[in-house]
Design a protein around this motif. Structure first.
Motif, short mmCIF file in Angstrom:
data_model
loop_
_atom_site.label_atom_id
_atom_site.label_comp_id
_atom_site.label_asym_id
_atom_site.label_seq_id
_atom_site.Cartn_x
_atom_site.Cartn_y
_atom_site.Cartn_z
N UNK A 19 0.87 -1.25 0.05
CA UNK A 19 -0.15 -0.05 -0.08
C UNK A 19 1.02 1.19 0.02
N UNK A 20 2.04 1.21 0.53
CA UNK A 20 2.96 2.63 0.74
C UNK A 20 3.87 2.38 -0.30
N UNK A 21 3.83 3.32 -1.17
CA UNK A 21 4.77 3.09 -2.43
C UNK A 21 6.14 3.46 -1.97
N UNK A 22 6.47 4.44 -1.20
CA UNK A 22 7.79 4.73 -0.54
C UNK A 22 8.33 3.49 -0.25
N UNK A 23 7.68 2.68 0.54
CA UNK A 23 8.30 1.51 0.89
C UNK A 23 8.68 0.56 -0.18
N UNK A 69 -2.11 -8.18 -5.79
CA UNK A 69 -2.84 -6.98 -5.28
C UNK A 69 -3.94 -7.37 -4.59
N UNK A 70 -4.79 -8.69 -4.61
CA UNK A 70 -5.93 -9.17 -3.99
C UNK A 70 -5.71 -9.21 -2.59
N UNK A 71 -4.41 -9.52 -2.14
CA UNK A 71 -4.17 -9.70 -0.86
C UNK A 71 -3.80 -8.44 0.20
N UNK A 72 -4.14 -7.31 -0.90
CA UNK A 72 -3.42 -5.86 -0.16
C UNK A 72 -4.49 -5.95 1.21
N UNK A 73 -3.36 -5.37 2.29
CA UNK A 73 -4.19 -5.01 3.65
C UNK A 73 -3.85 -6.13 4.48
N UNK A 74 -3.33 -7.51 4.05
CA UNK A 74 -2.98 -8.38 5.12
C UNK A 74 -1.38 -8.12 5.56
N UNK A 75 -1.32 -8.79 6.80
CA UNK A 75 0.16 -8.42 7.02
C UNK A 75 1.31 -8.83 6.31
N UNK A 97 0.16 6.59 -0.98
CA UNK A 97 0.02 5.87 -0.02
C UNK A 97 -1.75 5.48 -0.45
N UNK A 98 -1.87 4.07 -0.36
CA UNK A 98 -3.38 3.76 -0.54
C UNK A 98 -3.99 3.80 0.98
N UNK A 99 -5.43 4.23 0.94
CA UNK A 99 -6.23 4.20 1.93
C UNK A 99 -7.40 4.22 1.68
N UNK A 100 -8.30 4.63 2.81
CA UNK A 100 -9.73 4.42 2.50
C UNK A 100 -10.20 5.18 1.37
N UNK A 101 -9.83 6.40 0.99
CA UNK A 101 -10.20 7.12 -0.24
C UNK A 101 -9.59 6.79 -1.68
N UNK A 102 -8.38 6.37 -1.53
CA UNK A 102 -7.51 6.04 -2.62
C UNK A 102 -7.55 4.68 -2.66
N UNK A 103 -7.74 3.96 -3.77
CA UNK A 103 -7.61 2.57 -3.86
C UNK A 103 -6.79 2.35 -5.20
N UNK A 104 -6.34 3.36 -5.86
CA UNK A 104 -5.29 3.02 -6.95
C UNK A 104 -4.19 3.95 -7.00
#
Lengths: 236, 129, 79
Positions: free
Chosen positions: A54-58, A195-201, B71-78
């Motif tokens: 999720x974090x592009x900087x990472x 990308x479907x697993x996004x949000x899992x640890x 960074x992705x979040x609640x409002x941004x999904x792409x």
């Protein structure tokens, strides 16, 4: 002070001329600022969608520029090595140190696990939210600093730090070599990432693992820097 | 009147100009300290301020009004309409490395002070004779 | 609005830096240089760079204060 007597006319006129020249160049440059100065980031952001992070900087720190991060960790290690070389003391002057306040001792003992937990959280969730290995490692080092300030008998075992640092460095290079064998590029992402697993640890393949390794390395080195700088102050 | 000033300051060119001139001013404040102060801690503080000025310039030039953090979040999904992540990554590592190198320099200064008892730049004249 | 906030923060950071550098007392100079770091954190947040802001906050005020204060303890006497 008389300006005319203290500063010669040549200096004043050349200063005025150079200031005028600099202002002219700046005004020309500032009028023609392009709307977007860097453009490499857009293609990287497009590539980012494949990684499941999720974090592009990472992703940029760990995956696209992972080899540079390895070099930067080496620079950090050399700085820590130099500080240890300059400031290492032979004797520990624990005897004549002033005993710290009771409230400070109690508060430090209460806050120490919480700060460590926060550092581990920042380290582990680096691919999902703000944070990562560098920040988490320094937070852990600041917890160690708090214990050093409050307690006279707190001491970092060189054995433990040595094992942690060696483990972190070797496993970074080993993960890179496994990626070189499996995916044909150094630090290639050989674990499943979708990308479907996004949000899992554990989404993002090797990215969170490498950031945790960076966190262990930065934390142990910063803690060693803290210990060396504080121990030097004890024995004189 | 006030709306006009706010509108003028919100233009992209004006924001970029503020960033460039402001970080340049901060850099020259640090340079002034480096050249005018003699105590070695003041010299290290000036170098730190110059470092911060360079970081601000680098991040500020990559900033565009209206785009969000990368960074992705609640409002941004792409990953669209986001700032450039590369300067963030470079500056993030540069801050950590800068502080470690500053600690190395201060440890050198401490050892020098223990050996010679000098902590001001105008006293450090061993190479002169 | 962001232009005005940026202008004010830049003026604040330059003024704090100048006061920190021309300060005759060393402890005050060190604390004010930490203030420069905090104002830089505000700027990074305004520039939509939360990672850099977190790093600067942790490093500039956590470990940086330790390093400067250790330097002050060892070579602090100003003549």
């Amino acid at each position: 002070m008389n300006i005319k007597r203290d500063i010669s006319t040549t200096t004043l006129s050349s200063f005025t001329l150079s200031a005028f020249f600099v202002l002219t160049v700046l005004s020309i440059l500032l009028q023609n600022i392009p709307q977007k100065l860097f453009s490499a980031g857009d293609s990287l952001l497009k590539l980012n969608s494949d990684q499941g992070v999720a974090n592009a900087v990472t992703t940029v720190v760990v995956y696209f520029r992972g080899f540079d991060t390895l070099g930067e960790i080496a620079v950090l290690f050399i700085a820590s090595f130099g500080i240890g070389l300059m400031l290492t003391s032979q004797t520990h002057g624990d005897k004549n140190k002033v005993k710290s306040n009771f409230m400070l001792q109690l508060g430090a003992r209460l806050l120490f696990p919480i700060i460590i937990l926060f550092g581990v959280y920042v380290m582990t969730f680096g691919h999902l939210s703000v944070g990562g290995g560098f920040q988490g490692g320094v937070i852990i080092a600041s917890a160690v600093l708090l214990m050093f300030v409050s307690s006279n008998h707190f001491h970092l075992s060189h054995r433990v730090v040595e094992v942690l640092e060696t483990f972190a460095g070797i496993s970074y290079v080993m993960i890179g070599l496994i990626g070189l064998i499996v995916v044909d590029s150094f630090l290639g992402n050989f674990l499943p990432h979708n990308i479907s697993q996004l949000g899992l640890l554990l989404s993002g393949g090797i990215v969170p693992i490498i950031y945790i390794i960076i966190g262990i390395k930065v934390g142990s080195e910063m803690s060693l820097i803290v210990q060396n700088m504080l121990q030097r102050s004890d024995n004189d | 009147m006030i709306e006009g000033i706010l509108e003028y300051l919100n233009q992209t060119e004006v924001i970029k100009t503020i960033v460039i001139l402001g970080s340049m001013g901060l850099f020259f404040v640090g340079l002034f300290g480096l050249l005018s102060q003699r105590h070695i801690i003041k010299v290290f503080i000036s170098i730190g301020i110059m470092e911060i000025a360079v970081f601000i310039l680098f991040i500020g030039l990559s900033f565009q009004k209206g785009l969000t953090a990368p960074m992705l979040g609640d409002a941004h999904t792409s990953f669209v309409q986001m700032n450039d992540p590369i300067p963030h990554a470079m500056i993030l590592t540069a801050i950590v490395i800068g502080m470690a190198v500053l600690a190395l320099g201060i440890s050198f200064a401490i050892e020098y002070y223990k050996l010679t008892g000098k902590n001001r730049l105008d006293q450090m004249n061993e190479m002169k004779h | 609005m962001i232009g005005l906030i940026l202008l004010g923060t830049f003026i604040a950071v330059i003024v704090i830096a100048f006061v920190a550098i021309t300060q005759p007392k060393l402890p005050d100079a060190i604390i004010l240089s930490m203030g420069v770091g905090l104002a830089a954190v505000v700027l990074f947040v305004l520039f939509q760079a939360p990672d850099v802001a977190l790093t600067e906050a942790v490093i500039g005020t956590g470990i940086g204060s330790l390093i400067y204060l250790m330097a002050l303890k060892h070579l602090g006497e100003q003549k």
